[in-house]
Design a protein around this motif. Structure first.
Motif, PDB file in Angstrom:
ATOM      1  N   LYS A  79       6.886  -1.055   5.417  1.00  0.00           N
ATOM      2  CA  LYS A  79       5.914  -1.176   4.564  1.00  0.00           C
ATOM      3  C   LYS A  79       5.646  -2.363   4.080  1.00  0.00           C
ATOM      4  CE  LYS A  79       4.591   2.745   2.935  1.00  0.00           C
ATOM      5  NZ  LYS A  79       3.151   3.703   2.996  1.00  0.00           N
ATOM      6  N   GLN A 138       1.053  -1.334   0.492  1.00  0.00           N
ATOM      7  CA  GLN A 138      -0.453   0.438  -0.353  1.00  0.00           C
ATOM      8  C   GLN A 138       0.690   1.384  -0.003  1.00  0.00           C
ATOM      9  OE1 GLN A 138      -2.755   0.415   3.059  1.00  0.00           O
ATOM     10  NE2 GLN A 138      -3.863   1.311   1.323  1.00  0.00           N
ATOM     11  N   THR A 139       0.808   2.237  -1.270  1.00  0.00           N
ATOM     12  CA  THR A 139       1.564   3.497  -1.215  1.00  0.00           C
ATOM     13  C   THR A 139       0.872   4.471   0.199  1.00  0.00           C
ATOM     14  OG1 THR A 139      -0.348   4.904  -2.597  1.00  0.00           O
ATOM     15  CG2 THR A 139       1.560   3.462  -3.058  1.00  0.00           C
ATOM     16  N   ASP A 140       1.475   5.109   0.383  1.00  0.00           N
ATOM     17  CA  ASP A 140       1.009   6.016   1.332  1.00  0.00           C
ATOM     18  C   ASP A 140      -0.252   7.425   0.954  1.00  0.00           C
ATOM     19  OD1 ASP A 140       3.699   5.841   2.745  1.00  0.00           O
ATOM     20  OD2 ASP A 140       4.453   7.466   2.292  1.00  0.00           O
ATOM     21  N   ASP A 141      -0.827   7.166  -0.348  1.00  0.00           N
ATOM     22  CA  ASP A 141      -1.947   7.789  -0.347  1.00  0.00           C
ATOM     23  C   ASP A 141      -2.954   6.548  -0.389  1.00  0.00           C
ATOM     24  OD1 ASP A 141      -1.153   6.704  -2.495  1.00  0.00           O
ATOM     25  OD2 ASP A 141      -1.478   7.842  -3.801  1.00  0.00           O
TER      26      ASP A 141
END
Length: 73
Positions: free
Chosen positions: A40, A7-10
């Protein structure tokens, strides 16, 4: 062939596609630890689990609770 997702930060989903050359010298877990950002969590999935239609790829989501294969180093 397998893919590495995290999962990306956004809140989106990043997909890492290991090359055959990389897989000759490292395991997919070693590649994930090296290439997933530090801290992550990630999951290794079959390529069939990643949508092939990239039209809405910015809308892809992943349940963070399923990212249980390791954590980026």
């Amino acid at each position: 062939m397998s893919r590495i997702i995290y999962q990306t930060d956004d809140g989106g989903v990043a997909v890492i596609i290991p090359t055959p050359q990389a897989l000759e010298s490292m395991s997919i877990h070693e590649i994930a630890k090296k290439d997933v950002p530090t801290g992550k969590p990630y999951k290794i999935v079959a390529d069939s689990e990643v949508p092939s239609d990239r039209t809405f790829r910015n809308a892809w989501e992943v349940d963070p609770d399923t990212l249980t294969d390791g954590v980026g180093a």
